[in-house]
Every structure is written in structure tokens, then in C-alpha cells.
Design a protein around this motif. Structure first.
Motif, PDB file in Angstrom:
ATOM      1  N   ARG A  30      -4.979  59.548  60.162  1.00  0.00           N
ATOM      2  CA  ARG A  30      -4.908  58.571  59.427  1.00  0.00           C
ATOM      3  C   ARG A  30      -5.898  57.320  59.687  1.00  0.00           C
ATOM      4  O   ARG A  30      -6.630  56.929  58.670  1.00  0.00           O
ATOM      5  N   PHE A  31      -6.342  57.322  60.831  1.00  0.00           N
ATOM      6  CA  PHE A  31      -7.567  56.605  61.430  1.00  0.00           C
ATOM      7  C   PHE A  31      -8.577  57.102  60.843  1.00  0.00           C
ATOM      8  O   PHE A  31      -9.588  56.372  60.202  1.00  0.00           O
ATOM      9  N   GLY A  32      -9.217  58.207  60.930  1.00  0.00           N
ATOM     10  CA  GLY A  32     -10.128  59.035  60.593  1.00  0.00           C
ATOM     11  C   GLY A  32     -10.155  58.884  58.866  1.00  0.00           C
ATOM     12  O   GLY A  32     -11.393  58.391  58.505  1.00  0.00           O
ATOM     13  N   GLY A  33      -9.142  59.052  58.275  1.00  0.00           N
ATOM     14  CA  GLY A  33      -8.933  58.853  57.016  1.00  0.00           C
ATOM     15  C   GLY A  33      -9.270  57.452  56.393  1.00  0.00           C
ATOM     16  O   GLY A  33     -10.072  57.183  55.414  1.00  0.00           O
ATOM     17  N   ILE A 164       5.352  70.222  60.241  1.00  0.00           N
ATOM     18  CA  ILE A 164       5.421  70.383  58.579  1.00  0.00           C
ATOM     19  C   ILE A 164       4.787  68.943  58.292  1.00  0.00           C
ATOM     20  O   ILE A 164       4.062  68.424  57.377  1.00  0.00           O
ATOM     21  N   ASP A 165       5.043  67.787  59.074  1.00  0.00           N
ATOM     22  CA  ASP A 165       4.772  66.475  58.912  1.00  0.00           C
ATOM     23  C   ASP A 165       2.996  66.358  59.090  1.00  0.00           C
ATOM     24  O   ASP A 165       2.386  65.952  58.066  1.00  0.00           O
ATOM     25  N   ILE A 166       2.580  66.834  60.027  1.00  0.00           N
ATOM     26  CA  ILE A 166       1.003  67.049  60.211  1.00  0.00           C
ATOM     27  C   ILE A 166       0.440  67.672  59.205  1.00  0.00           C
ATOM     28  O   ILE A 166      -0.815  67.312  58.589  1.00  0.00           O
ATOM     29  N   PHE A 167       0.959  68.878  58.673  1.00  0.00           N
ATOM     30  CA  PHE A 167       0.117  69.651  57.805  1.00  0.00           C
ATOM     31  C   PHE A 167       0.215  69.206  56.426  1.00  0.00           C
ATOM     32  O   PHE A 167      -0.973  69.172  55.850  1.00  0.00           O
ATOM     33  N   SER A 168       1.385  68.619  56.019  1.00  0.00           N
ATOM     34  CA  SER A 168       1.293  68.014  54.767  1.00  0.00           C
ATOM     35  C   SER A 168       0.464  66.604  54.704  1.00  0.00           C
ATOM     36  O   SER A 168       0.081  66.395  53.704  1.00  0.00           O
ATOM     37  N   GLN A 169       0.448  65.714  55.676  1.00  0.00           N
ATOM     38  CA  GLN A 169      -0.398  64.826  56.046  1.00  0.00           C
ATOM     39  C   GLN A 169      -1.917  65.035  55.796  1.00  0.00           C
ATOM     40  O   GLN A 169      -2.589  64.514  54.904  1.00  0.00           O
ATOM     41  N   ALA A 170      -2.201  66.095  56.575  1.00  0.00           N
ATOM     42  CA  ALA A 170      -3.639  66.756  56.252  1.00  0.00           C
ATOM     43  C   ALA A 170      -4.120  67.052  54.932  1.00  0.00           C
ATOM     44  O   ALA A 170      -5.237  66.867  54.659  1.00  0.00           O
ATOM     45  N   ILE A 171      -3.350  67.723  54.312  1.00  0.00           N
ATOM     46  CA  ILE A 171      -3.620  68.279  52.909  1.00  0.00           C
ATOM     47  C   ILE A 171      -3.674  67.114  51.949  1.00  0.00           C
ATOM     48  O   ILE A 171      -4.479  66.863  51.358  1.00  0.00           O
ATOM     49  N   GLY A 172      -2.639  66.261  52.043  1.00  0.00           N
ATOM     50  CA  GLY A 172      -2.507  65.012  51.354  1.00  0.00           C
ATOM     51  C   GLY A 172      -3.888  64.054  51.614  1.00  0.00           C
ATOM     52  O   GLY A 172      -4.672  63.553  50.549  1.00  0.00           O
ATOM     53  N   LEU A 173      -4.208  64.075  52.674  1.00  0.00           N
ATOM     54  CA  LEU A 173      -5.657  63.085  53.028  1.00  0.00           C
ATOM     55  C   LEU A 173      -6.757  63.758  52.515  1.00  0.00           C
ATOM     56  O   LEU A 173      -7.882  63.252  51.885  1.00  0.00           O
ATOM     57  N   GLY A 174      -6.968  65.016  52.572  1.00  0.00           N
ATOM     58  CA  GLY A 174      -7.935  65.724  52.044  1.00  0.00           C
ATOM     59  C   GLY A 174      -8.198  65.457  50.568  1.00  0.00           C
ATOM     60  O   GLY A 174      -9.236  65.629  49.998  1.00  0.00           O
ATOM     61  N   TYR A 175      -7.073  65.831  49.846  1.00  0.00           N
ATOM     62  CA  TYR A 175      -7.165  65.684  48.464  1.00  0.00           C
ATOM     63  C   TYR A 175      -7.513  64.100  48.124  1.00  0.00           C
ATOM     64  O   TYR A 175      -8.141  63.731  47.207  1.00  0.00           O
ATOM     65  N   THR A 176      -7.124  63.014  48.765  1.00  0.00           N
ATOM     66  CA  THR A 176      -7.212  61.812  48.668  1.00  0.00           C
ATOM     67  C   THR A 176      -8.798  61.378  48.793  1.00  0.00           C
ATOM     68  O   THR A 176      -9.553  60.609  48.071  1.00  0.00           O
ATOM     69  N   ILE A 177      -9.519  61.861  50.203  1.00  0.00           N
ATOM     70  CA  ILE A 177     -10.627  61.716  50.284  1.00  0.00           C
ATOM     71  C   ILE A 177     -11.488  62.359  49.067  1.00  0.00           C
ATOM     72  O   ILE A 177     -12.681  61.648  48.647  1.00  0.00           O
ATOM     73  N   PHE A 178     -11.206  63.571  48.782  1.00  0.00           N
ATOM     74  CA  PHE A 178     -12.080  64.305  47.901  1.00  0.00           C
ATOM     75  C   PHE A 178     -12.099  63.476  46.468  1.00  0.00           C
ATOM     76  O   PHE A 178     -13.171  63.221  45.732  1.00  0.00           O
ATOM     77  N   LEU A 179     -10.839  63.000  46.093  1.00  0.00           N
ATOM     78  CA  LEU A 179     -10.813  62.266  44.789  1.00  0.00           C
ATOM     79  C   LEU A 179     -11.506  60.911  44.807  1.00  0.00           C
ATOM     80  O   LEU A 179     -11.895  60.408  43.862  1.00  0.00           O
ATOM     81  N   ALA A 180     -11.255  60.292  46.264  1.00  0.00           N
ATOM     82  CA  ALA A 180     -12.124  58.921  46.159  1.00  0.00           C
ATOM     83  C   ALA A 180     -13.581  58.977  46.171  1.00  0.00           C
ATOM     84  O   ALA A 180     -14.152  58.094  45.468  1.00  0.00           O
ATOM     85  N   TRP A 181     -14.045  60.213  46.833  1.00  0.00           N
ATOM     86  CA  TRP A 181     -15.553  60.405  46.601  1.00  0.00           C
ATOM     87  C   TRP A 181     -15.987  60.925  45.204  1.00  0.00           C
ATOM     88  O   TRP A 181     -17.088  60.577  44.936  1.00  0.00           O
ATOM     89  N   CYS A 182     -14.987  61.351  44.361  1.00  0.00           N
ATOM     90  CA  CYS A 182     -15.515  61.932  43.154  1.00  0.00           C
ATOM     91  C   CYS A 182     -15.281  60.678  42.062  1.00  0.00           C
ATOM     92  O   CYS A 182     -16.352  60.492  41.287  1.00  0.00           O
ATOM     93  N   GLN A 183     -14.185  59.887  42.259  1.00  0.00           N
ATOM     94  CA  GLN A 183     -13.929  58.798  41.126  1.00  0.00           C
ATOM     95  C   GLN A 183     -13.935  57.362  41.756  1.00  0.00           C
ATOM     96  O   GLN A 183     -14.013  56.308  41.179  1.00  0.00           O
ATOM     97  N   ARG A 184     -13.805  57.291  43.044  1.00  0.00           N
ATOM     98  CA  ARG A 184     -13.857  56.038  43.555  1.00  0.00           C
ATOM     99  C   ARG A 184     -12.979  54.844  42.941  1.00  0.00           C
ATOM    100  O   ARG A 184     -13.393  53.517  42.607  1.00  0.00           O
TER     101      ARG A 184
END
Length: 455
Positions: A30-33, A164-184
């Protein structure tokens, strides 16, 4: 008895290790994200999402009937018919909350369209209603989570839920960062949250979690759940108003940008508090419940063993962050978040009260959720009276002091309740307070060494 004690001890150590490791990893992710996203998105977006999170949490808490606490505490908590009835109730609750979310979204849209909301505040943001409507779908998703996730908490078998919590959080954050980089824009935060919820729900039904959840209705089980849950319901409402009250109130007093800065300070101040509160609810509450059922004579001993472990960590880090909070902001965040430094220093004082919150779990484990409701009611009333007064007649800094020190009411009231109804050892309640000075000294040394290194 000795075998049961060893079993409880080994399960406690194993569960605590998983919770600590999992939560540390979760906070690190969460902190890194947070560091990445604060550079891709503007503070205003975090302010809007902070209010969305508060509202979503509020809807959930306003309908909480304590399914988890019931499964952990009930003698029938291992029976499939009881668990399936609880799952059916959970699904119905998800549909109800989704409908509530849509209704509130419509109300916010009408209020904003007719200019009924204060200008230049988070609540008047034009994107807020639509985002809330879409985020409300998380209730439908989480309502379908397997009920056996809760059953694992009863057994202190938490490795699977943490994974389960860690895996789902990591996948969700990955999508968030990718989309934020694409469309801000803010939709990156929304879509990432939805992805994380879906992943968690799907994994919860994996065969390694437990039996397959089924729709079922048992009148006796339902009666027990609702009867126990009536006080949990009130306690949850008060808990929401208390735990989210700072952002609820500030959302109507300050701008989205300023609330976004406050949210950064709040996140850092609560990083340690969150892991310990997760331990309290996921590990220590089941321990207290099992001790009450099987070893009541050891209750005081086990209670204060838990308290000492919590206090030594929270009081130390309270002192450390009180001295060094501004440094963390200056090192990791840009100038837009500079004000979060002094906020973090003040908010760190609330860490001292975390150990005293164990008394609330103690009351619920005894089936006395009523005492928890009274405790939260007093603390909530104080927060909602003092924050507006501090903002109106003093300053925003005074508001932060009020928010930070409000939990100290819990220290006084919970001690009175423990003394009156159960037991209280003043020495064991307070003997870790000198750790604040140790933490402050460590913070001073850290500051000094950093200055030498940089200089």
C-alpha cells in the motif's frame, strides 16, 4: 487442559505470525503504491476517494450484525447449517447495501445539481455521485465471499485468508497503477478497487478454503445471529461514526486537496495501528473467546499478556513518530504534501490508546457488546462536538489535536468499565508508558544521524 493450552499457544503464535507478516506486506504494498500514485494523480483525487471509502464503510457498518463475531463466539460456529444460514444473510445484506449505495448516489447528485451542498468541499465534487454508485457494486461482490473465510478466523487458521488478501490487493494495485499511468484520472482508483474485490471473492471459493457455501435457512441459527447482532449493529454504527468521523467532518469543512494531504498523514499514522487492530480482531478476540469458554481462571493472565505486547509496540512508535513524522513526509513525498508532516506528528499520539481498545473485544467475547456500544457512544459524541467547535473558533491545527487525543477518552472509560465489571491492574495498564520516551529518544537519534548523513 495442558494439551489445549499448548494447542492455543501454538495456534496463537502461528496466527499472529501470519497476521503480522501479511499486514506488514500489505502495508508495504500500500505504501509503495501510495508513493507511485501520489506522483501520477493529484491530491484532490485522493480526497474524493477518501470520502467514497468513508461512505462505503459507513453503509457496511450501518448494517453490520456481527457475522464474524457470531461465528467466532457461538457454540454452533462450526456447524454447516449455521454457516450456510450466515452466508445467506450475508448475500441478502449485499443486495440491500447495493440498493442503499445507489439511493445515496442519487441524493448526492440531486443535492449537487440544486447547489444544496457547500461549495469548494469534497461533497460538492461533481464526480462523487457516479463514483459512489459504481463502488457500491463491491457490496454485491463481497456478499458472495465464502463464509468459510470467517470460519477460519474462529479456528485461528489465518494463513489462507492472509494469502488471499495479499494476492488480491497486489493484483488490484497493479491494475490501479497501470491505469493511472495511462489516463491519470480518478477512475484508476475505482477500477483497481473493483478488480481486487472480484479476485478476493473468486479465491474465497477455492477448495482449499473449506466446504462449498450453500443457500440455506435455519430459523434457530438466524434467531441466534440476529439476537447477538443487535448490539453489534449499534456498536458498528458508533464504530463507523467514530473511526471515520474525522474524514466525514473534514469533508464538509475543507477542500478536496487539503483532505487528500490529511489522508496521507492519516494513512501513515495508522499503519502500525491497523496491523495491531487486525491482530486484536482476528487473533486476540478468538483467543479471549476460547479462554472464556475453556479456561476462565486464566483470563486476567492472558489478557495482560496480550496488552503488554501491544503497548510496547504502540507506545514506542508513538514517541518515535512524534519526533520524526515530518521527516518521513519530506523524504518520501513532494512539496504538495509537506503539511502532512506536522499532521503525522500530532496524529501519532493516538497510537498510545490502541492497547486499551482490547477491552472492547473483551466485552464482546463475554457477550457484553452493550458495554462496547456505550464506550463508543461517549467517544463518538465527544468527536462530533469538539471537531466543529475547534474548526470554528480555533484553527485547523487544533482540529488535528482534537482528532489525535479523542481516543484518550477510551482509556479513561474502558478502565472504569473493566474495574466495575471484571478486573483492573493499574500497574499493568500503565507500566509501558515510559516507552514513549524511549521512542522519542530513538527518533531524536534517527534525526541526528540523518542530518549527519545528509550533511
Amino acid at each position: 487442559m495442558e494439551k489445549n493450552t499448548k494447542s492455543l499457544k501454538s495456534r496463537t503464535i502461528n496466527s499472529s505470525a501470519w497476521i503480522i507478516a501479511g499486514h506488514l506486506l500489505s502495508q508495504l504494498i500500500r505504501f509503495g503504491g501510495n508513493l507511485v500514485l501520489t506522483r501520477l494523480l493529484i491530491p484532490e483525487m485522493f480526497g474524493v476517494m477518501a470520502i467514497i471509502t468513508v461512505l462505503i464503510t459507513g453503509f457496511s457498518m450501518f448494517s453490520d450484525i456481527g457475522l464474524l463475531q457470531n461465528i467466532v463466539q457461538s457454540k454452533r460456529g462450526d456447524e454447516p447449517v449455521f454457516l450456510n444460514t450466515a452466508w445467506t444473510i450475508q448475500i441478502l445484506r449485499g443486495f440491500f447495501l447495493f440498493a442503499v449505495g445507489l439511493m445515496v448516489s442519487a441524493m448526492l447528485y440531486l443535492a449537487g445539481h440544486n447547489h444544496w451542498l457547500p461549495l469548494n468541499t469534497v461533497y460538492s465534487n461533481p464526480d462523487l455521485p457516479l463514483i459512489l454508485a459504481i463502488m457500491s457494486s463491491t457490496f454485491l461482490i463481497s456478499g458472495l465471499n465464502s463464509i468459510y473465510l470467517m470460519a477460519l478466523t474462529r479456528k485461528l487458521a489465518l494463513s489462507k485468508t492472509v494469502s488471499i488478501d495479499i494476492f488480491s490487493q497486489a493484483i488490484g494495485l497493479g491494475y490501479t497503477i497501470f491505469l493511472a499511468w495511462c489516463q491519470r484520472d480518478i477512475w484508476a482508483l475505482v477500477i483497481g478497487t473493483l478488480v481486487s474485490s472480484v479476485i478476493r471473492m473468486l479465491l474465497s471459493h477455492s477448495s482449499f478454503i473449506g466446504e462449498r457455501s450453500r443457500l440455506q435457512w435455519d430459523k434457530e441459527a438466524a434467531h441466534e445471529i440476529f439476537n447477538f447482532g443487535k448490539w453489534i449493529f449499534l456498536s458498528s454504527i458508533l464504530g463507523f461514526l467514530l473511526n471515520q468521523g474525522d474524514r466525514l467532518l473534514l469533508g464538509g469543512l475543507i477542500s478536496s486537496e487539503k483532505l487528500g494531504v490529511y489522508t496521507v498523514a492519516f494513512f501513515l499514522a495508522n499503519a502500525i495501528k491497523d496491523i495491531l487492530q487486525r491482530l486484536v480482531s482476528s487473533v486476540f478476540f478468538p483467543i479471549l473467546s476460547e479462554t472464556i469458554r475453556e479456561q476462565p481462571k486464566r483470563l486476567s493472565e492472558i489478557y495482560y499478556k496480550i496488552r503488554s505486547k501491544i503497548d510496547i509496540i504502540t507506545v514506542f512508535f508513538s514517541g518515535f513518530l512524534f519526533k520524526t513524522g515530518y521527516l518521513f513526509i519530506n523524504i518520501f513525498y513532494d512539496k504538495r504534501y509537506e503539511e502532512a508532516g506536522w499532521m503525522l506528528q500530532i496524529l501519532s499520539l493516538s497510537l498510545i490508546s490502541v492497547g486499551f481498545s482490547l477491552s472492547k473485544e473483551f466485552f464482546v467475547a463475554h457477550g457484553q457488546a452493550r458495554l462496547d456500544s456505550v464506550l463508543k457512544g461517549i467517544q463518538t459524541s465527544a468527536l462530533y462536538m469538539l471537531v466543529p467547535l475547534a474548526f470554528t473558533y480555533y484553527s485547523f491545527e487544533t482540529v488535528i489535536w482534537v482528532i489525535a487525543l479523542n481516543p484518550m477518552i477510551n482509556v479513561l472509560i474502558s478502565s472504569i468499565m473493566m474495574k466495575r465489571y471484571y478486573f483492573l491492574n493499574i500497574y499493568k495498564e500503565l507500566y509501558m508508558l515510559p516507552m514513549f520516551g524511549v521512542g522519542y529518544g530513538a527518533g531524536y537519534l534517527f534525526n541526528y544521524l540523518l542530518i549527519i548523513y545528509i550533511g
